[in-house]
Design a protein around this motif. Structure first.
Motif: not given
Ligand code: ADP
Ligand code: MG
Length: 890
Positions: A492-506
């Motif tokens: 609700k606050v940030f709207g739509y997003y794509v979430e990626v596990s921190r491990v694959y941040k790079g």
């Protein structure tokens, strides 16, 4: 004080608040701020108390402002409580979307909610009309109120929830009775009269005392005869009011005008559903004054003031709220014209016969919504989607109801069938337009039915397809990036997003823009997702706006049919009442009373309409009784008999049966022949009464005076134990003289229950007086009350028997019997020997006379005056002790 702070120091919103509060100082102001209605200052303190909500404050610093708020969606419940507690509430809404507002949000008071101007089901009792009344007196009521017969008064009342509007010109003396019968939720009156006229002031305080109505003073000009005439004409768009049956200077028009003024001021919506003003004349109805309404327990019982146990409650088998309200009117306003009564009787007679049709009609009625009030909400733009659905569903029942009515051959069903407009197009419109699952408010969306409007469907498609679009998009991204744990989500606050596990941040693509960091993961936004978000949110918003517009549009198309819908509602209400009365007539074994114009009355095997039902099934059956009054059988019946034997029941039952007969209803009796009654008067014994400041005896005499001054030869008078509130000989003297007066002067049908056995001697002296008594069987030392009314007089009171039934200890009872025997022998009271009659000549004129008899024995006096019903065992013992001591001292 609501304005303790300097205006300049206030925020713009608070300044706005002060502005509106200043316009409605007498009301609590509900000030809309976002999702809440806020109240401030004194209002907040009151609300927190009445509503049980937290009192906080705004500006916690130097000048804290008391504050209490309620969530906007719960407003109905809170409004209900405020109104119930006797407050008026001004509702101040935000008139524009806060996000679009430049500066402070535009607001306005959209409505002043008062007890007499409610329209929402949640705020109303569905079974009673909710009336706003206005009254005034001709000529500024300078003449004396309450006693002068010439003084004209005007009464007007409206039920805003149904649009029914009435006005009644009348003699000022009847105003209070009419107001009590009407029981308006709110009464408006001319405040100038209050200041200038003492009697008016007294009238208002009497009204306050007797009724629970909210009294609202209004400025004098709103009652001005010229102004109001113009107001009423303007409202109906007519050049004169003669078409409604009014004369130019009728002062009820002033009252009607005041009502319209008030509605215009408080409602701020169209009042087009109030489309006619009906003139009511007292003569058309059987008159029931406030005392009779109360003592016959027509709407509620005397003892605890509840509907259960009242006449209305016991005969109300209606299936709809509209029917219940109509039945109440029939009960409180019985008819006084043969033709009309017989028309109702005819249709009930037919419906009693036609079991199948009646049962089918009653079944169909269970599916009917309160379309009378819904119609009003539609035309005042307050109807909810559910209201519309209820209306649509109801209209679908009409064709079948019509067919059933057309199978009847009497006049009323035929007329009602014609009145049952099926309004098919409207029903079609509602069915095709409104989603059957729609919520209470059209602002919640999902109101419009799929397939009704292309654009709504398209926009909805965009929103609903969201889920599948997101899934597809997620799949695409996983393919592109090779990150299998990638997720597309929404919050609700940030709207739509794509979430990626921190491990694959790079490993995320460069066009992913970081948005938020959460535990063990990073969230991003992409251009494509951003575009989708805008479109989806926009679609939702646009869809909601469009649905709102469509809904309002449909509502106003229905509103254009208001008069037709009101006709249907009225027909349904009448069908409901007729079938309900026929239903009880059939199942409770009632008969059709023969009505005529002779001042006579004969009921064979009559039963009390309430006890007949409540006692059914109990081991003690209700004992039916006959009544014959008027004509050769005599006008006045004096009923004597022991306490608790059934005297009061018998005389009230007679009045109730007459009332039911004049409603057009069948009655609980084997047969009956009833000459029309113009008024029912009752005077009920002091011990059954609550007192209101005045001494009971004074009340008793005022009511009796009213009877003697106003009864006509066509009235029915019920007297229960008059003279009880004063000393025995005073009471007896009065009772005697009153009976004489009625017998000689008024000559109307009268039932007089009394414990003064001496009065029975009047039957020997006056030829239109007869004696009745209640049969008692004595067996060994047991006494059985048979509740059977028989001819003749009685001389025993069986007070000690009643005392025993009440649980007075045995030794006290035995001793009382001894004392009684002693007393009786020492005064040698011989049964059936005229005592007063021998000494006094009956004075048919009913003039005052003095008793010329031996000085009374104080002991006997005391015993006679003791009301054994109201004695505690301890008081009884003390009394006996006293008597004993005195006897010993002789
Ligand atoms: P009274 O006025 O003579 O003191 P009521 O009329 O108050 O007596 O009746 C007392 C009680 O007697 C009632 O509450 C009722 O229970 C019973 N009663 C009265 N009339 C009848 C009747 N006709 N059949 C059966 N019970 C009756
Ligand atoms: Mg009684």
């Amino acid at each position: 004080m609501n304005n303790p702070t300097d205006n300049a120091k206030l925020t713009p919103a608070m300044r706005q608040y002060q502005h509106f509060k200043g316009q409605y100082p007498e009301a609590i102001l509900f000030f809309r701020m976002g999702d809440f209605y806020e109240t401030f200052y004194e209002d907040a303190k009151i609300c927190s108390q009445v509503l049980g909500i937290a009192l906080t404050s705004r500006n916690k610093g130097e000048n804290p402002i008391p504050l209490a708020g309620i969530p906007y969606h719960a407003i109905d419940g809170y409004l209900h409580k405020m109104i119930k507690a006797g407050y008026k509430v001004a509702i101040c809404e935000q008139m524009e979307d806060a996000s679009q507002a430049k500066g402070v949000v535009k607001r306005d008071v959209v409505r002043l909610v008062t007890p007499g101007t409610l329209t929402e089901d949640a705020l109303l009792d569905e079974n009673v009309g909710n009336y706003l009344a206005a009254f005034c007196f001709a000529g500024n009521c300078k003449a004396s109120l309450g006693s002068s017969p010439g003084l004209r008064a005007g009464l007007a009342w409206v039920d805003l929830s149904t649009g029914q509007f009435f006005a009644q010109p009348m003699d000022g003396r009847h105003l209070l009775d009419e107001l009590v019968r009407l029981t308006p939720a709110e009464c408006i009156y001319n405040e100038d009269s209050l200041e200038t006229n003492e009697l008016f002031k007294k009238f208002i305080s009497q009204l306050k005392e007797i009724t629970a109505t909210t009294l609202t003073p209004r400025p004098g000009w709103q009652f001005d005869p010229f102004q109001t005439n113009e107001t009423v004409k303007k409202h109906f768009g007519t050049a004169s009011l003669e078409g409604f049956g009014f004369e130019h200077a009728d002062c009820c028009i002033a009252a009607a005008g005041a009502v319209l003024h008030y509605l215009n001021e408080t409602q701020k919506t169209a009042l087009t559903h109030i489309n006619t003003l009906r003139k009511v004349s007292r003569e058309r109805f059987l008159q029931i004054d406030k005392t009779t309404l109360r003592s016959l327990e027509i709407e509620r019982t005397i003892r605890d003031g509840t509907p259960a146990g009242s006449l209305l409650h016991s005969i109300d088998k209606t299936q709809t709220a509209m029917g219940a309200r109509k039945l109440r009117l029939w009960v409180c306003y019985p008819l006084n014209d043969m033709e009309h009564i017989q028309r109702r009787q005819d249709s009930i007679a037919e419906l009693v016969q036609l079991d199948q049709i009646r049962d089918k009609l009653r079944k169909l009625l269970t599916n009917i919504a309160d379309i009378e009030r819904i119609t009003t909400r539609i035309s005042t733009a307050r109807a909810t989607p559910r209201d519309l659905l209820g209306l649509g569903h109801t209209l679908r029942q009409m064709p079948e109801i019509k067919i059933l009515l057309n199978e009847c051959s009497t006049e009323m069903p035929g007329q009602l069938a014609q009145q049952c407009d099926c309004l098919e197009q409207l029903a079609d419109l509602i069915e095709s337009a409104i989603n059957p699952q729609a919520g209470l408010s059209y602002r919640d969306g999902n109101v419009i039915q799929t397939g009704f409007d292309e654009e709504v469907d398209r926009l909805r498609g965009i929103c609903q397809d969201g889920q599948s679009w997101l899934a597809k998009y997620q799949k695409k991204l996983i393919e592109q990036t090779g990150l299998n744990s990638l997720k597309v989500g929404f919050n609700k606050v940030f709207g739509y997003y794509v979430e990626v596990s921190r491990v694959y941040k790079g490993q995320v693509p460069v066009d992913f823009v970081r948005k938020q960091t959460v535990k063990n993961a990073e969230r991003y936004i992409t251009d494509e997702l951003k575009r989708y978000e805008t479109e989806a949110l926009n679609a939702q918003q646009r869809c909601r706006e469009l649905e709102e517009k469509l809904f309002q549009d449909i509502r106003s198309r229905i509103a254009a049919q208001t008069p037709r819908l009101q006709q249907v509602a009225d027909a349904v209400a009448k069908i409901d009442v007729l079938t309900s009365l026929a239903h009880i007539a059939r199942h409770r074994n009632y008969c059709r009373p023969q009505m005529h114009l002779d001042p006579e009355l004969e009921i064979i095997e009559g039963r009390h309409p309430v006890l007949d039902v409540t006692m059914a099934g109990s081991p003690e059956q209700f004992v039916p009784n006959d009544v014959t009054l008027g004509g050769r059988t005599g006008d006045i019946a004096i009923i004597t008999g022991p306490n608790m034997s059934g005297k009061s029941t018998y005389i009230r039952q007679t009045a109730l049966l007459v009332l039911m007969a004049q409603m057009g209803s069948y009655i609980p009796a084997q047969s009956a022949s009833i000459g029309l009654v113009d008024r029912i008067f009752t005077r009920v014994g002091a011990s059954d009464e609550l007192t209101r400041g005045q001494s009971t005896f004074m009340v008793e005499m005022i009511e009796t005076a009213n009877i003697l001054n106003n009864a006509t030869s066509r009235s029915l008078v019920i007297l229960d134990e008059i003279g009880r509130g004063t000393s025995t000989y005073d009471g007896l003297a009065l009772a005697w003289a009153i009976t004489e007066h009625i017998a000689a002067k008024i000559k109307c049908r009268t039932l007089f229950a009394t414990h003064y056995h001496e009065i029975t001697e009047l039957a020997d002296l006056l030829n239109n007086v007869k004696n009745l008594n209640v049969a008692v069987r004595e067996w060994k030392d047991e006494v059985v009350f048979l509740h059977k009314i028989i001819e003749g007089r009685t001389d025993k009171s069986y007070g000690i028997h009643v005392a025993r039934l009440a649980g007075i200890p045995k030794n006290v009872i035995t001793r009382s019997n001894e004392i009684l025997e002693e007393l009786e022998s020492s005064f040698s009271r011989e049964a059936h020997t005229p005592q007063l009659g021998g000494r006094i000549e009956a004075k048919p004129s009913g003039e005052q006379f003095l008793f010329d008899i031996l000085p009374p024995d104080p002991l006997l006096e005391k015993l006679k005056e003791t009301d054994l019903n109201n004695l505690t065992p301890l008081q009884a013992i003390n009394l006996l002790n006293e008597i004993k001591k005195e006897l010993e001292n002789r």
